[in-house]
Design a protein around this motif. Structure first.
Motif, PDB file in Angstrom:
ATOM      1  N   CYS A  37      36.788 -58.021   8.000  1.00 50.25           N
ATOM      2  CA  CYS A  37      35.723 -58.777   7.312  1.00 50.25           C
ATOM      3  C   CYS A  37      36.071 -60.259   7.352  1.00 50.25           C
ATOM      4  CB  CYS A  37      35.614 -58.293   5.870  1.00 50.25           C
ATOM      5  SG  CYS A  37      34.866 -59.514   4.769  1.00 50.25           S
ATOM      6  N   MET A  38      35.124 -61.072   7.802  1.00 50.81           N
ATOM      7  CA  MET A  38      35.377 -62.517   7.949  1.00 50.81           C
ATOM      8  C   MET A  38      35.688 -63.195   6.610  1.00 50.81           C
ATOM      9  SD  MET A  38      31.401 -63.517   8.686  1.00 50.81           S
ATOM     10  CE  MET A  38      31.494 -65.278   8.668  1.00 50.81           C
ATOM     11  N   VAL A  39      35.126 -62.672   5.523  1.00 53.28           N
ATOM     12  CA  VAL A  39      35.326 -63.311   4.213  1.00 53.28           C
ATOM     13  C   VAL A  39      36.738 -63.023   3.687  1.00 53.28           C
ATOM     14  CG1 VAL A  39      34.472 -63.422   1.824  1.00 53.28           C
ATOM     15  CG2 VAL A  39      32.862 -63.047   3.709  1.00 53.28           C
ATOM     16  N   HIS A  40      37.174 -61.773   3.834  1.00 50.15           N
ATOM     17  CA  HIS A  40      38.469 -61.391   3.261  1.00 50.15           C
ATOM     18  C   HIS A  40      39.657 -61.795   4.127  1.00 50.15           C
ATOM     19  CE1 HIS A  40      35.758 -58.994   0.736  1.00 50.15           C
ATOM     20  NE2 HIS A  40      36.708 -59.145  -0.179  1.00 50.15           N
ATOM     21  N   GLY A  89      23.523 -59.110   7.652  1.00 48.15           N
ATOM     22  CA  GLY A  89      24.363 -58.111   8.330  1.00 48.15           C
ATOM     23  C   GLY A  89      25.740 -58.038   7.704  1.00 48.15           C
ATOM     24  N   CYS A  90      26.742 -57.733   8.507  1.00 47.15           N
ATOM     25  CA  CYS A  90      28.113 -57.634   7.988  1.00 47.15           C
ATOM     26  C   CYS A  90      29.062 -57.780   9.175  1.00 47.15           C
ATOM     27  CB  CYS A  90      28.304 -56.278   7.314  1.00 47.15           C
ATOM     28  SG  CYS A  90      30.019 -55.888   6.916  1.00 47.15           S
ATOM     29  N   SER A  91      29.985 -58.743   9.092  1.00 46.81           N
ATOM     30  CA  SER A  91      30.898 -58.977  10.221  1.00 46.81           C
ATOM     31  C   SER A  91      31.786 -57.754  10.457  1.00 46.81           C
ATOM     32  CB  SER A  91      31.762 -60.210   9.956  1.00 46.81           C
ATOM     33  OG  SER A  91      32.586 -60.005   8.824  1.00 46.81           O
ATOM     34  N   LEU A  92      32.090 -57.037   9.382  1.00 49.73           N
ATOM     35  CA  LEU A  92      32.950 -55.853   9.511  1.00 49.73           C
ATOM     36  C   LEU A  92      32.201 -54.738  10.258  1.00 49.73           C
ATOM     37  CD1 LEU A  92      35.537 -54.378   8.874  1.00 49.73           C
ATOM     38  CD2 LEU A  92      34.764 -54.102   6.521  1.00 49.73           C
ATOM     39  N   PHE A  95      23.861 -52.612   6.111  1.00 48.30           N
ATOM     40  CA  PHE A  95      24.420 -51.250   6.123  1.00 48.30           C
ATOM     41  C   PHE A  95      24.208 -50.566   4.767  1.00 48.30           C
ATOM     42  CE2 PHE A  95      28.241 -53.449   4.478  1.00 48.30           C
ATOM     43  CZ  PHE A  95      28.633 -52.584   3.464  1.00 48.30           C
ATOM     44  N   TYR A 113      28.223 -59.266  -4.778  1.00 49.87           N
ATOM     45  CA  TYR A 113      28.344 -60.478  -3.969  1.00 49.87           C
ATOM     46  C   TYR A 113      27.022 -61.238  -3.835  1.00 49.87           C
ATOM     47  CZ  TYR A 113      32.809 -58.476  -2.240  1.00 49.87           C
ATOM     48  OH  TYR A 113      34.068 -57.945  -2.120  1.00 49.87           O
ATOM     49  N   VAL A 145      23.496 -56.023   1.841  1.00 53.15           N
ATOM     50  CA  VAL A 145      23.408 -56.219   3.292  1.00 53.15           C
ATOM     51  C   VAL A 145      22.866 -54.974   3.985  1.00 53.15           C
ATOM     52  CG1 VAL A 145      25.113 -58.081   3.447  1.00 53.15           C
ATOM     53  CG2 VAL A 145      25.874 -55.699   3.513  1.00 53.15           C
ATOM     54  N   ASN A 147      31.144 -49.662   5.187  1.00 54.86           N
ATOM     55  CA  ASN A 147      30.716 -50.924   5.809  1.00 54.86           C
ATOM     56  C   ASN A 147      30.667 -50.761   7.326  1.00 54.86           C
ATOM     57  OD1 ASN A 147      31.776 -51.382   3.202  1.00 54.86           O
ATOM     58  ND2 ASN A 147      32.056 -53.557   3.616  1.00 54.86           N
ATOM     59  N   HIS A 190      26.383 -63.474   4.923  1.00 53.55           N
ATOM     60  CA  HIS A 190      25.349 -62.438   5.111  1.00 53.55           C
ATOM     61  C   HIS A 190      24.719 -62.082   3.773  1.00 53.55           C
ATOM     62  CE1 HIS A 190      27.102 -62.119   9.051  1.00 53.55           C
ATOM     63  NE2 HIS A 190      28.284 -61.922   8.500  1.00 53.55           N
ATOM     64  N   MET A 191      25.568 -61.808   2.799  1.00 55.41           N
ATOM     65  CA  MET A 191      25.080 -61.465   1.456  1.00 55.41           C
ATOM     66  C   MET A 191      24.198 -62.582   0.907  1.00 55.41           C
ATOM     67  SD  MET A 191      26.242 -58.677  -0.182  1.00 55.41           S
ATOM     68  CE  MET A 191      27.362 -57.322   0.164  1.00 55.41           C
TER      69      MET A 191
HETATM   70 FE1  SF4 Z   1      30.626 -57.505   5.310  1.00 51.91          FE
HETATM   71 FE2  SF4 Z   1      32.674 -58.871   4.395  1.00 51.91          FE
HETATM   72 FE3  SF4 Z   1      30.237 -59.672   3.813  1.00 51.91          FE
HETATM   73 FE4  SF4 Z   1      31.218 -57.423   2.689  1.00 51.91          FE
HETATM   74  S1  SF4 Z   1      31.947 -59.491   2.395  1.00 51.91           S
HETATM   75  S2  SF4 Z   1      29.205 -57.700   3.611  1.00 51.91           S
HETATM   76  S3  SF4 Z   1      32.487 -56.657   4.379  1.00 51.91           S
HETATM   77  S4  SF4 Z   1      31.131 -59.591   5.872  1.00 51.91           S
END
Ligand code: SF4
Ligand code: 13P
Length: 336
Positions: free
Chosen positions: A195-198, A108-111, A86, A49, A84, A137, A290-291
């Motif tokens: 996850c906000m993206v998925h 970071g990561c929303s998940l 984690f 990503y 990210v 995650n 985040h990525m």
């Molecule tokens: Fe987190 Fe979703 Fe981004 Fe992966 S794609 S890092 S699960 S927010």
């Protein structure tokens, strides 16, 4: 760049998340990064990503499982994690003697954020006999409350490795959890995270795209909601999706995951067409914000100054590592 500039940038690092120093715009960043890699015996691990330029300069590109396997086995002195927080934490837990760098600490990561450890600890108390399986995650602290980690590549194997009479809590992704319930027939207790993206993909727009491209295969990551997964011809981790597009006879694919993966799909199959599944809005929400905080400039600066570095308390490493080790053992046995 003066020593004073560097000292000021280091002081503000925690607030900003990255070394905010000017980079000479005439610098050939690719060349400089390659040079730093050699000088410092560093390895760049990148998730699919990341932006294309970062993927192209990485020593290893992969999904969360591949990246953690690589972090555990590398003999480099420095691991630069283009991913990210984690993921970099996981690398540090697996190679605590190595320096682990993350170009932007705020990646970071929303998940992971959807499952705060203090709340999860209380939740877990309600099911004292259950095994806790957590998607990788999640924060390092959450891993200390976890029996076995999993990724989207090995999640089915991990669930199936647990005796049938054992209850299982699955955290933090409710969508992957629901997919696992369907796939394994197990009755998982789910944490309500996502996850906000998925979760942004539009059912309606995907349906229209499928009508316009009747020969395209629709492929999706299991972090997507179940009404999206129900439409999919194939469901898999990022590596699973990439391999499917290489092996399948179709020449058109509609791809429901973060759009960064399309770079590798196009490289592997230049004669095929890849259409990113559209989000609800007109935003670029299928790019993980985040990525995408990592940039070539931040990557260069972090390698040059060896900052920001991931530092973890010894307790977190001691209590969190067994859950990752168990995952790696089960994956190795399954040949993953
Ligand atoms: Fe987190 Fe979703 Fe981004 Fe992966 S794609 S890092 S699960 S927010
Ligand atoms: P995988 O790398 O397991 O495919 O997961 C995707 C993801 O969301 C990583 O943040």
């Amino acid at each position: 760049m003066s020593m004073q500039d560097i000292a000021v940038a280091e002081k503000t690092l925690n607030k900003k998340g990255f070394l905010d120093l000017e980079v000479d715009p005439t610098l050939d960043l690719e060349k400089e990064i390659q040079k730093l890699k050699k000088e410092k015996n560093a390895i760049i691990l990148a998730h699919y990503y990341q932006e294309s330029e970062i993927q192209d300069i990485a020593d290893y590109i992969g999904d969360s499982l591949g990246l953690s396997q690589k972090a555990a086995s590398t003999d480099a002195d420095i691991i630069v994690f283009a991913g990210v927080h984690f993921m970099a934490e996981t690398a540090k837990m697996l190679s605590p003697q190595k320096k682990v760098l993350l170009p932007d600490l705020k990646a970071g990561c929303s998940l992971a954020d959807s499952c705060p450890p203090p709340l999860f600890r209380k939740f877990k108390e309600k099911y004292p006999d259950h095994v806790v399986v957590s998607y990788i995650n999640c924060t390092a602290e959450l891993k200390t409350l976890t029996d076995i980690c999993c990724t989207s590549t090995n999640a089915v194997h991990i669930i199936e490795s647990i005796p049938k009479d054992k209850g299982i809590i699955f955290a933090p992704d409710r969508n992957l959890g629901k997919y696992l319930i369907k796939k394994t027939g197990r009755d998982l207790v789910l944490w309500d995270g996502a996850c906000m993206v998925h979760e942004i993909f539009s059912h309606e727009k995907i349906t229209k795209l499928m009508v316009r491209h009747p020969n395209a295969k629709f492929i999706a990551h299991p972090e997507c909601e179940d009404h999206i997964l129900e439409k999919a011809d194939f469901i898999g981790s990022t590596t699973g999706l990439l391999n499917f597009t290489k092996d399948d006879d179709a020449t058109e694919f509609i791809v429901a995951t973060e759009s960064g993966i399309i770079h590798q799909m196009e490289k592997a199959s230049p004669h095929k067409t890849f259409i990113p599944a559209p989000p609800e809005n007109t935003c670029a929400c299928n790019e993980c914000p985040h990525m995408r905080l990592n940039t070539m400039e931040k990557l260069y600066l972090c390698m040059k100054h060896e900052l920001p570095e991931i530092i973890l308390p010894q307790r977190i490493i001691d209590e969190g590592v067994p859950s990752i080790d168990r995952m790696l053992e089960i994956s190795a046995k399954a040949g993953l």
